[in-house]
Design a protein around this motif. Structure first.
Motif, mmCIF file in Angstrom:
data_model
loop_
_atom_site.group_PDB
_atom_site.id
_atom_site.type_symbol
_atom_site.label_atom_id
_atom_site.label_comp_id
_atom_site.label_asym_id
_atom_site.label_seq_id
_atom_site.Cartn_x
_atom_site.Cartn_y
_atom_site.Cartn_z
ATOM 1 N N PRO A 115 0.796 -1.228 0.000
ATOM 2 C CA PRO A 115 0.000 0.000 0.000
ATOM 3 C C PRO A 115 0.829 1.278 0.000
ATOM 4 C CG PRO A 115 -0.037 -1.015 2.174
ATOM 5 C CD PRO A 115 0.690 -1.960 1.272
ATOM 6 N N VAL A 116 2.114 1.189 0.389
ATOM 7 C CA VAL A 116 2.980 2.366 0.446
ATOM 8 C C VAL A 116 4.360 2.004 -0.088
ATOM 9 C CG1 VAL A 116 1.809 3.418 2.416
ATOM 10 C CG2 VAL A 116 3.715 1.865 2.805
ATOM 11 N N LYS A 117 5.157 3.022 -0.336
ATOM 12 C CA LYS A 117 6.538 2.821 -0.767
ATOM 13 C C LYS A 117 7.359 2.395 0.441
ATOM 14 C CE LYS A 117 10.317 5.180 -3.084
ATOM 15 N NZ LYS A 117 10.766 6.464 -3.659
ATOM 16 N N ILE A 118 8.248 1.410 0.229
ATOM 17 C CA ILE A 118 9.061 0.933 1.348
ATOM 18 C C ILE A 118 10.543 1.183 1.095
ATOM 19 C CG2 ILE A 118 7.401 -0.838 2.017
ATOM 20 C CD1 ILE A 118 9.415 -2.838 0.723
ATOM 21 N N ASP A 119 11.295 1.134 2.181
ATOM 22 C CA ASP A 119 12.752 1.258 2.121
ATOM 23 C C ASP A 119 13.312 -0.138 1.871
ATOM 24 O OD1 ASP A 119 15.413 1.817 2.397
ATOM 25 O OD2 ASP A 119 15.307 2.306 4.534
ATOM 26 N N ARG A 120 13.665 -0.425 0.632
ATOM 27 C CA ARG A 120 14.091 -1.772 0.242
ATOM 28 C C ARG A 120 15.361 -2.224 0.942
ATOM 29 N NH1 ARG A 120 13.609 -0.073 -5.849
ATOM 30 N NH2 ARG A 120 15.335 1.114 -5.062
ATOM 31 N N ASP A 121 16.210 -1.295 1.338
ATOM 32 C CA ASP A 121 17.496 -1.657 1.934
ATOM 33 C C ASP A 121 17.386 -2.085 3.390
ATOM 34 O OD1 ASP A 121 18.795 -1.051 -0.466
ATOM 35 O OD2 ASP A 121 18.878 1.079 0.069
ATOM 36 N N SER A 122 16.251 -1.861 4.027
ATOM 37 C CA SER A 122 16.101 -2.171 5.455
ATOM 38 C C SER A 122 15.101 -3.293 5.725
ATOM 39 C CB SER A 122 15.658 -0.909 6.201
ATOM 40 O OG SER A 122 16.593 0.126 6.009
ATOM 41 N N VAL A 123 14.779 -4.068 4.739
ATOM 42 C CA VAL A 123 13.797 -5.152 4.893
ATOM 43 C C VAL A 123 14.408 -6.274 5.732
ATOM 44 C CG1 VAL A 123 12.482 -6.924 3.675
ATOM 45 C CG2 VAL A 123 12.626 -4.615 2.744
ATOM 46 N N HIS A 124 13.611 -6.822 6.649
ATOM 47 C CA HIS A 124 14.057 -7.926 7.502
ATOM 48 C C HIS A 124 13.125 -9.113 7.287
ATOM 49 C CE1 HIS A 124 14.210 -10.259 11.284
ATOM 50 N NE2 HIS A 124 15.500 -10.027 11.166
ATOM 51 N N PRO A 137 10.119 -1.665 6.318
ATOM 52 C CA PRO A 137 10.017 -0.282 6.786
ATOM 53 C C PRO A 137 9.508 0.649 5.694
ATOM 54 C CG PRO A 137 12.197 -1.207 7.217
ATOM 55 C CD PRO A 137 11.487 -2.151 6.321
ATOM 56 N N LYS A 138 8.611 1.534 6.056
ATOM 57 C CA LYS A 138 8.090 2.495 5.091
ATOM 58 C C LYS A 138 9.206 3.468 4.709
ATOM 59 C CE LYS A 138 3.324 2.404 6.709
ATOM 60 N NZ LYS A 138 2.230 3.200 7.291
ATOM 61 N N ALA A 139 9.174 3.925 3.466
ATOM 62 C CA ALA A 139 10.147 4.919 3.015
ATOM 63 C C ALA A 139 9.930 6.211 3.791
ATOM 64 C CB ALA A 139 10.003 5.152 1.517
ATOM 65 N N GLU A 140 11.000 6.938 4.002
ATOM 66 C CA GLU A 140 10.960 8.147 4.826
ATOM 67 C C GLU A 140 9.919 9.146 4.330
ATOM 68 O OE1 GLU A 140 11.780 9.650 8.235
ATOM 69 O OE2 GLU A 140 12.932 7.924 7.593
ATOM 70 N N ASP A 141 9.754 9.279 3.011
ATOM 71 C CA ASP A 141 8.795 10.250 2.485
ATOM 72 C C ASP A 141 7.344 9.820 2.672
ATOM 73 O OD1 ASP A 141 9.232 8.198 0.698
ATOM 74 O OD2 ASP A 141 8.945 9.433 -1.084
ATOM 75 N N ASP A 142 7.076 8.547 2.996
ATOM 76 C CA ASP A 142 5.707 8.091 3.223
ATOM 77 C C ASP A 142 5.330 8.018 4.699
ATOM 78 O OD1 ASP A 142 4.930 7.942 0.654
ATOM 79 O OD2 ASP A 142 5.182 5.783 0.437
ATOM 80 N N ARG A 143 6.278 8.191 5.586
ATOM 81 C CA ARG A 143 5.968 8.175 7.019
ATOM 82 C C ARG A 143 5.356 9.503 7.429
ATOM 83 N NH1 ARG A 143 11.384 5.596 9.663
ATOM 84 N NH2 ARG A 143 11.261 3.641 8.551
#
Length: 153
Positions: A115-124, A137-143
């Motif tokens: 549903p939102v853009k995510i930070d691909r580099d921080s996925v666990h 984790p959601k991308a900084e611009d979508d938080r």
């Protein structure tokens, strides 16, 4: 007057074909029709998914029991997650016995839009008890994104 032979099953076959076409567009997996059993493997195994969100993360869980973590391939883009793998059937030989199995085997491929853009580099990702758990984790611009909306009179 022309006589036409009545064929009651012709309409049933036509209706069956139309229903197959209708349901083919509703699912991601191919529909297995009565006349076409070649796609049974493609529809054999589709893991169930659960998606939750909070202010900072998207949480995605998939049921993939019977696999090892190294047998699961997870690929992440900014707006989607693709999980694929293969559940292989154990080959056993039994003398004089029978085997009845309701387990589903085969390759699976599941693409899930987020549903939102995510930070691909921080996925666990964590795999335990047959459940693949992804923390995205959601991308900084979508938080905490707040948008001012103008109201017309």
């Amino acid at each position: 007057m022309t006589l036409v032979r009545w064929q009651p099953l012709r309409n049933v076959t036509s209706l069956h074909r139309e229903m197959d076409r209708l349901f083919e567009g509703l699912t991601d997996a191919p529909v297995v029709t009565l006349r076409d059993r070649r796609n049974v493997d493609a529809a054999a195994f589709m893991p169930a998914a659960e998606l939750k969100t909070d202010a900072d993360n998207v949480y995605l869980q998939l049921q993939v029991p019977g696999l090892k973590p190294e047998e699961i391939d997870v690929q992440v883009t900014a707006y989607s997650v693709v999980v694929s793998g293969e559940r292989k059937e154990e080959q056993t030989t039994e003398e004089g016995g029978t085997k009845r199995s309701e387990f589903r085997y085969g390759k699976f491929h599941r693409a899930i839009n987020l549903p939102v853009k995510i930070d691909r580099d921080s996925v666990h990702a964590k795999y335990e008890n047959g459940i693949l758990k992804l923390t995205l984790p959601k991308a900084e611009d979508d938080r905490n994104k707040t948008v001012k909306v103008g109201v017309e009179a």
